[in-house]
Design an enzyme around this catalytic site. Structure first.
Site, PDB file in Angstrom:
ATOM      1  N   GLY A  49       0.801  -1.209   0.000  1.00  0.00           N
ATOM      2  CA  GLY A  49       0.000   0.000   0.000  1.00  0.00           C
ATOM      3  C   GLY A  49       0.837   1.263   0.000  1.00  0.00           C
ATOM      4  N   CYS A  50       2.141   1.114  -0.018  1.00  0.00           N
ATOM      5  CA  CYS A  50       3.052   2.258  -0.070  1.00  0.00           C
ATOM      6  C   CYS A  50       3.659   2.333  -1.466  1.00  0.00           C
ATOM      7  CB  CYS A  50       4.175   2.096   0.960  1.00  0.00           C
ATOM      8  SG  CYS A  50       3.630   2.071   2.656  1.00  0.00           S
ATOM      9  N   ALA A  51       3.784   3.544  -1.990  1.00  0.00           N
ATOM     10  CA  ALA A  51       4.414   3.719  -3.288  1.00  0.00           C
ATOM     11  C   ALA A  51       5.912   3.411  -3.196  1.00  0.00           C
ATOM     12  CB  ALA A  51       4.197   5.134  -3.805  1.00  0.00           C
ATOM     13  N   SER A  52       6.494   3.671  -2.039  1.00  0.00           N
ATOM     14  CA  SER A  52       7.912   3.392  -1.791  1.00  0.00           C
ATOM     15  C   SER A  52       8.064   1.984  -1.232  1.00  0.00           C
ATOM     16  CB  SER A  52       8.472   4.382  -0.764  1.00  0.00           C
ATOM     17  OG  SER A  52       8.240   5.698  -1.166  1.00  0.00           O
TER      18      SER A  52
END
Length: 136
Positions: A49-52
């Site tokens: 759920g994190c772009a990173s």
């Protein structure tokens, strides 16, 4: 309900005048964190759920929640450091009571995050809560 470490973060943010200074401080907080051991950067600790790229490794001791974390993005690494200040040392049964988004509002940080970073922050908070609940 905030830890003394998080209250220090709040105080520091209160003294910083503009958002460029605050963002620099977030990055400095991330740089000051010890790196997460490469052996702990595994799918089980990766936050979805994190772009990173983000890893959170819980460390439960004496009924208290702690975690180590890492990200490949400097701002996100700083967010992890702020979350550590907020959650590390909190009794397991109190982790779910911490309103992390409200605490981030206290420092005015959430309103300055992109939608992707806000979603990633929520995903990290959810991972922290899940780990504490599973350990309780």
């Amino acid at each position: 309900m905030a830890t003394p470490a998080f209250e220090e973060v709040v105080e520091t943010f209160a003294f910083l005048d503009d958002w460029e200074d605050r963002y620099r401080h977030v990055i400095e907080l991330g740089r000051a964190m010890p790196p997460l051991d490469e052996a702990l950067r595994v799918p089980a600790t990766k936050v979805t759920g994190c772009a990173s790229q983000v890893w959170i490794h819980p460390v439960i001791a004496d009924g208290r929640y702690q975690f180590e974390g890492e990200s490949d993005a400097l701002i996100v690494r700083g967010l992890i450091a702020i979350l550590a200040a907020l959650y590390n040392g909190v009794p397991l049964q109190d982790v779910a009571k911490v309103d992390a988004m409200a605490e981030f509002d206290r420092i005015g940080l959430r309103e300055h995050l992109s939608a992707q970073r806000s979603n990633g922050l929520r995903a990290m908070i959810e991972r922290i809560r899940e780990a504490a609940a599973a350990a309780a």
